[in-house]
Design a protein around this motif. Structure first.
Motif, PDB file in Angstrom:
ATOM      1  N   LEU A   1     -50.170   0.407 -37.040  1.00 49.06           N
ATOM      2  CA  LEU A   1     -49.436   1.666 -37.064  1.00 49.06           C
ATOM      3  C   LEU A   1     -50.369   2.868 -36.991  1.00 49.06           C
ATOM      4  O   LEU A   1     -49.994   3.924 -36.471  1.00 49.06           O
ATOM      5  CB  LEU A   1     -48.563   1.740 -38.320  1.00 49.06           C
ATOM      6  N   ASN A   2     -51.588   2.709 -37.498  1.00 50.86           N
ATOM      7  CA  ASN A   2     -52.566   3.797 -37.421  1.00 50.86           C
ATOM      8  C   ASN A   2     -53.236   3.901 -36.058  1.00 50.86           C
ATOM      9  O   ASN A   2     -53.999   4.830 -35.812  1.00 50.86           O
ATOM     10  CB  ASN A   2     -53.626   3.638 -38.514  1.00 50.86           C
ATOM     11  N   LEU A   3     -52.954   2.940 -35.170  1.00 50.01           N
ATOM     12  CA  LEU A   3     -53.429   3.054 -33.790  1.00 50.01           C
ATOM     13  C   LEU A   3     -52.746   4.224 -33.089  1.00 50.01           C
ATOM     14  O   LEU A   3     -53.319   4.846 -32.190  1.00 50.01           O
ATOM     15  CB  LEU A   3     -53.138   1.747 -33.041  1.00 50.01           C
ATOM     16  N   ALA A   4     -51.537   4.552 -33.487  1.00 54.15           N
ATOM     17  CA  ALA A   4     -50.732   5.567 -32.796  1.00 54.15           C
ATOM     18  C   ALA A   4     -51.251   6.978 -33.036  1.00 54.15           C
ATOM     19  O   ALA A   4     -51.640   7.330 -34.147  1.00 54.15           O
ATOM     20  CB  ALA A   4     -49.283   5.483 -33.260  1.00 54.15           C
ATOM     21  N   ASP A   5     -51.252   7.770 -31.991  1.00 57.68           N
ATOM     22  CA  ASP A   5     -51.264   9.221 -32.137  1.00 57.68           C
ATOM     23  C   ASP A   5     -49.827   9.720 -32.178  1.00 57.68           C
ATOM     24  O   ASP A   5     -49.511  10.685 -32.860  1.00 57.68           O
ATOM     25  CB  ASP A   5     -52.013   9.869 -30.964  1.00 57.68           C
ATOM     26  N   ILE A   6     -48.962   9.007 -31.424  1.00 56.72           N
ATOM     27  CA  ILE A   6     -47.547   9.345 -31.381  1.00 56.72           C
ATOM     28  C   ILE A   6     -46.744   8.039 -31.436  1.00 56.72           C
ATOM     29  O   ILE A   6     -46.927   7.152 -30.601  1.00 56.72           O
ATOM     30  CB  ILE A   6     -47.181  10.107 -30.093  1.00 56.72           C
ATOM     31  N   HIS A   7     -45.886   7.889 -32.446  1.00 54.65           N
ATOM     32  CA  HIS A   7     -44.943   6.778 -32.476  1.00 54.65           C
ATOM     33  C   HIS A   7     -43.725   7.155 -31.629  1.00 54.65           C
ATOM     34  O   HIS A   7     -43.249   8.301 -31.690  1.00 54.65           O
ATOM     35  CB  HIS A   7     -44.463   6.503 -33.900  1.00 54.65           C
ATOM     36  N   VAL A   8     -43.211   6.201 -30.873  1.00 52.54           N
ATOM     37  CA  VAL A   8     -41.973   6.450 -30.124  1.00 52.54           C
ATOM     38  C   VAL A   8     -40.918   5.459 -30.590  1.00 52.54           C
ATOM     39  O   VAL A   8     -41.195   4.280 -30.803  1.00 52.54           O
ATOM     40  CB  VAL A   8     -42.187   6.348 -28.604  1.00 52.54           C
ATOM     41  N   LEU A   9     -39.694   5.966 -30.746  1.00 55.73           N
ATOM     42  CA  LEU A   9     -38.594   5.144 -31.223  1.00 55.73           C
ATOM     43  C   LEU A   9     -37.387   5.353 -30.313  1.00 55.73           C
ATOM     44  O   LEU A   9     -36.591   6.278 -30.507  1.00 55.73           O
ATOM     45  CB  LEU A   9     -38.241   5.523 -32.661  1.00 55.73           C
ATOM     46  N   PRO A  10     -37.233   4.508 -29.293  1.00 57.80           N
ATOM     47  CA  PRO A  10     -36.070   4.643 -28.414  1.00 57.80           C
ATOM     48  C   PRO A  10     -34.834   4.040 -29.058  1.00 57.80           C
ATOM     49  O   PRO A  10     -34.925   3.196 -29.947  1.00 57.80           O
ATOM     50  CB  PRO A  10     -36.489   3.840 -27.175  1.00 57.80           C
ATOM     51  N   GLN A  11     -33.680   4.477 -28.614  1.00 58.31           N
ATOM     52  CA  GLN A  11     -32.420   3.869 -29.037  1.00 58.31           C
ATOM     53  C   GLN A  11     -31.354   4.210 -28.008  1.00 58.31           C
ATOM     54  O   GLN A  11     -31.285   5.338 -27.525  1.00 58.31           O
ATOM     55  CB  GLN A  11     -31.982   4.370 -30.416  1.00 58.31           C
ATOM     56  N   ARG A  12     -30.569   3.210 -27.658  1.00 61.23           N
ATOM     57  CA  ARG A  12     -29.488   3.448 -26.716  1.00 61.23           C
ATOM     58  C   ARG A  12     -28.440   4.368 -27.322  1.00 61.23           C
ATOM     59  O   ARG A  12     -28.144   4.298 -28.522  1.00 61.23           O
ATOM     60  CB  ARG A  12     -28.839   2.122 -26.307  1.00 61.23           C
ATOM     61  N   GLY A  13     -27.877   5.239 -26.508  1.00 59.92           N
ATOM     62  CA  GLY A  13     -26.895   6.184 -27.002  1.00 59.92           C
ATOM     63  C   GLY A  13     -25.671   5.516 -27.576  1.00 59.92           C
ATOM     64  O   GLY A  13     -25.067   6.025 -28.531  1.00 59.92           O
ATOM     65  N   ASP A  14     -25.275   4.348 -27.026  1.00 62.28           N
ATOM     66  CA  ASP A  14     -24.089   3.675 -27.526  1.00 62.28           C
ATOM     67  C   ASP A  14     -24.358   2.843 -28.768  1.00 62.28           C
ATOM     68  O   ASP A  14     -23.474   2.160 -29.269  1.00 62.28           O
ATOM     69  CB  ASP A  14     -23.445   2.797 -26.435  1.00 62.28           C
ATOM     70  N   ALA A  15     -25.601   2.886 -29.284  1.00 60.38           N
ATOM     71  CA  ALA A  15     -25.930   2.178 -30.523  1.00 60.38           C
ATOM     72  C   ALA A  15     -25.905   3.100 -31.737  1.00 60.38           C
ATOM     73  O   ALA A  15     -26.270   2.694 -32.827  1.00 60.38           O
ATOM     74  CB  ALA A  15     -27.308   1.532 -30.407  1.00 60.38           C
ATOM     75  N   ALA A  16     -25.465   4.335 -31.553  1.00 57.08           N
ATOM     76  CA  ALA A  16     -25.504   5.321 -32.639  1.00 57.08           C
ATOM     77  C   ALA A  16     -24.752   4.823 -33.859  1.00 57.08           C
ATOM     78  O   ALA A  16     -23.575   4.486 -33.799  1.00 57.08           O
ATOM     79  CB  ALA A  16     -24.906   6.639 -32.161  1.00 57.08           C
ATOM     80  N   ASP A  17     -25.457   4.763 -34.987  1.00 62.28           N
ATOM     81  CA  ASP A  17     -24.915   4.401 -36.296  1.00 62.28           C
ATOM     82  C   ASP A  17     -24.304   3.003 -36.347  1.00 62.28           C
ATOM     83  O   ASP A  17     -23.534   2.679 -37.249  1.00 62.28           O
ATOM     84  CB  ASP A  17     -23.899   5.442 -36.777  1.00 62.28           C
ATOM     85  N   LEU A  18     -24.648   2.155 -35.362  1.00 63.83           N
ATOM     86  CA  LEU A  18     -24.355   0.733 -35.471  1.00 63.83           C
ATOM     87  C   LEU A  18     -25.529   0.027 -36.127  1.00 63.83           C
ATOM     88  O   LEU A  18     -25.368  -0.965 -36.821  1.00 63.83           O
ATOM     89  CB  LEU A  18     -24.104   0.115 -34.086  1.00 63.83           C
ATOM     90  N   VAL A  19     -26.720   0.540 -35.859  1.00 62.22           N
ATOM     91  CA  VAL A  19     -27.950  -0.002 -36.428  1.00 62.22           C
ATOM     92  C   VAL A  19     -28.849   1.172 -36.797  1.00 62.22           C
ATOM     93  O   VAL A  19     -28.718   2.265 -36.263  1.00 62.22           O
ATOM     94  CB  VAL A  19     -28.689  -0.931 -35.423  1.00 62.22           C
ATOM     95  N   MET A  20     -29.778   0.925 -37.723  1.00 58.96           N
ATOM     96  CA  MET A  20     -30.794   1.917 -38.076  1.00 58.96           C
ATOM     97  C   MET A  20     -32.131   1.211 -37.931  1.00 58.96           C
ATOM     98  O   MET A  20     -32.402   0.237 -38.645  1.00 58.96           O
ATOM     99  CB  MET A  20     -30.602   2.418 -39.507  1.00 58.96           C
ATOM    100  N   PRO A  21     -32.982   1.652 -37.003  1.00 58.78           N
ATOM    101  CA  PRO A  21     -34.229   0.929 -36.754  1.00 58.78           C
ATOM    102  C   PRO A  21     -35.081   0.791 -38.014  1.00 58.78           C
ATOM    103  O   PRO A  21     -35.484   1.779 -38.625  1.00 58.78           O
ATOM    104  CB  PRO A  21     -34.931   1.791 -35.704  1.00 58.78           C
ATOM    105  N   SER A  22     -35.373  -0.450 -38.392  1.00 63.51           N
ATOM    106  CA  SER A  22     -36.129  -0.697 -39.618  1.00 63.51           C
ATOM    107  C   SER A  22     -37.576  -0.237 -39.499  1.00 63.51           C
ATOM    108  O   SER A  22     -38.228   0.019 -40.509  1.00 63.51           O
ATOM    109  CB  SER A  22     -36.081  -2.188 -39.964  1.00 63.51           C
TER     110      SER A  22
END
Length: 443
Positions: A297-318
């Protein structure tokens, strides 16, 4: 208190529900509870049973003070809609003998981790037979996700599945989920709001923390110090919208100072690698061992977290909790008003889902502004330290369970009748010896 946890996924799985279920069980055991778990052999996110385990046999083991009973599980090599359903059903059926075995133990509380709701009938029967409090914890709204994300498409099947889901949810004494929005969704499905609880996922900030020196992964991957790393780490599956990152990498191919690192496994990994064919700014890593997670996780300068628009509030990325704890800047794709948006917006950058151009714009701004990256990383770290403590979630769970108990005149703990029983006087719970490691599952 004797607590039975029933769920498909468990350690040594490193991502998803299994990670949090295992941590919850260990924390409860460390706080003096007698904890048992009925689960499957580890297989996620690789979609193959881990080495040293067999898909076809029952197994008993003790891990970190928790007694585990593993049931057989069919794992398809290429999970699709129908295959996924058969996969979940195989565990729901094979685990029934283990539930019958645990009924002899007579737990005080029984928690089902969803997915999968296919296990709910067995759990409710066990709770009724033993007068245990029945708790459902939802990590993932599998029914909504299966239809809203197109994994299953029949509208008639959707209506039937949602009717069955609502009927099952209403029979539990408590229903919890990991965000306010996901918890509210349970109430919208017919659960009495008084029974709904929010139990957010957590992160151990003593294990995940900002490093003072560059990550060892930079040397191992031959990434120069001046190069900015955009990192995605976790499951690579249908709900992630991971293809947007491949599009962003293609649009940024002329930026020689940027490197995309994709770390993980999952059903969509082969497609992601195909999309990135010919892109020299992309590197791929398999899922890394837990003991190297902080370095990764410390390798990142920027973490990216994609999510499909139709997945809103069906899942929360752990994975979000670890991203914040690492103290690195985060860019997430989420709609305004969703739990993911509310978590990231005050301490990161949020762009619309499925929009590669907006993602590229956000990455470009952060890549060129080291001070802003540092400020956002610090804000994420402070939030993790303040709000994402595992102890606070476990205390909420314990406090709610205490509502299912009362003290009789002799001061002994007594179970109240679960709400789906006919009310009747509650018997005094007889003292029982703790379970021993020698007790095994039926072969």
């Amino acid at each position: 208190m004797k607590i039975l946890i029933y769920g498909l996924n468990y350690a040594p799985e490193l991502t998803g529900a299994g990670k949090y279920t295992a941590e919850m069980a260990v924390l409860l055991a460390s706080r003096g509870h007698d904890v048992r778990v009925v689960c499957a052999p580890p297989y996620y996110p690789h979609w193959r049973v881990a080495k040293g385990f067999a898909w076809w046999r029952y197994r008993h083991e003790v891990l970190d003070g928790v007694s585990l009973y593993r049931a057989p599980l069919w794992v398809p090599s290429k999970p699709g809609g129908v295959k996924r359903m058969l996969h979940l059903a195989s565990f729901a059926v094979s685990s029934l003998p283990l539930l019958a075995w645990q009924a002899l133990w007579r737990p005080d509380a029984a928690m089902l981790i969803a997915p999968t709701l296919m296990c709910a009938p067995g759990m409710l029967m066990l709770a009724r037979a033993t007068r245990a409090s029945a708790w459902l914890h939802i990590q993932d709204y599998e029914v909504d996700a299966a239809f809203d994300l197109g994994l299953l498409k029949s509208s008639r099947a959707a209506r039937v599945a949602r009717w069955l889901e609502s009927g099952l949810l209403k029979r539990f004494d408590a229903v919890s989920s990991i965000t306010r929005q996901m918890s509210t969704r349970a109430a919208s499905k017919g659960v009495d709001p008084s029974r709904v609880v929010c139990l957010p996922n957590w992160v151990d900030v003593a294990t995940i923390f900002p490093l003072e020196q560059p990550s060892k992964y930079r040397l191992e991957l031959n990434i120069p110090p001046e190069q900015k790393v955009i990192l995605y780490s976790g499951n690579i599956g249908a709900k992630q919208g991971i293809e947007t990152l491949a599009d962003a990498a293609a649009l940024l191919a002329d930026r020689s100072d940027l490197t995309f690192v994709f770390c993980g496994d999952g059903a969509a990994k082969a497609d992601l690698m195909k999309r990135c064919t010919g892109l020299t700014n992309c590197l791929f890593l398999p899922l890394q061992p837990f003991e190297r997670l902080n370095e990764l996780l410390n390798l990142a300068d920027i973490h990216v977290l994609p999510q499909r628009g139709d997945a809103a509030d069906l899942v929360m990325p752990s994975k979000l909790t670890g991203m914040f704890a690492s103290g690195r800047a985060t860019v997430a794709m989420a709609r305004r008003g969703t739990a993911l948006y509310e978590a990231v917006a005050p301490r990161g950058v949020v762009v619309p889902p499925d929009d590669a151009k907006e993602l590229v714009a956000a990455i470009t701004v952060l890549a060129d502004d080291s001070q802003r990256r540092a400020l956002l990383g610090q804000a994420g770290r402070e939030y993790a330290e303040r709000e994402l403590s595992p102890e606070s979630t476990i205390r909420t769970f314990e406090d709610r369970l205490s509502l299912f108990y009362r003290q009789d005149l002799r001061g002994k703990s007594v179970k109240t009748a679960p709400s789906y029983f006919e009310p009747r006087p509650a018997p005094v719970a007889a003292p029982q010896a703790p379970a021993t490691a020698e007790e095994g599952a039926p072969e």
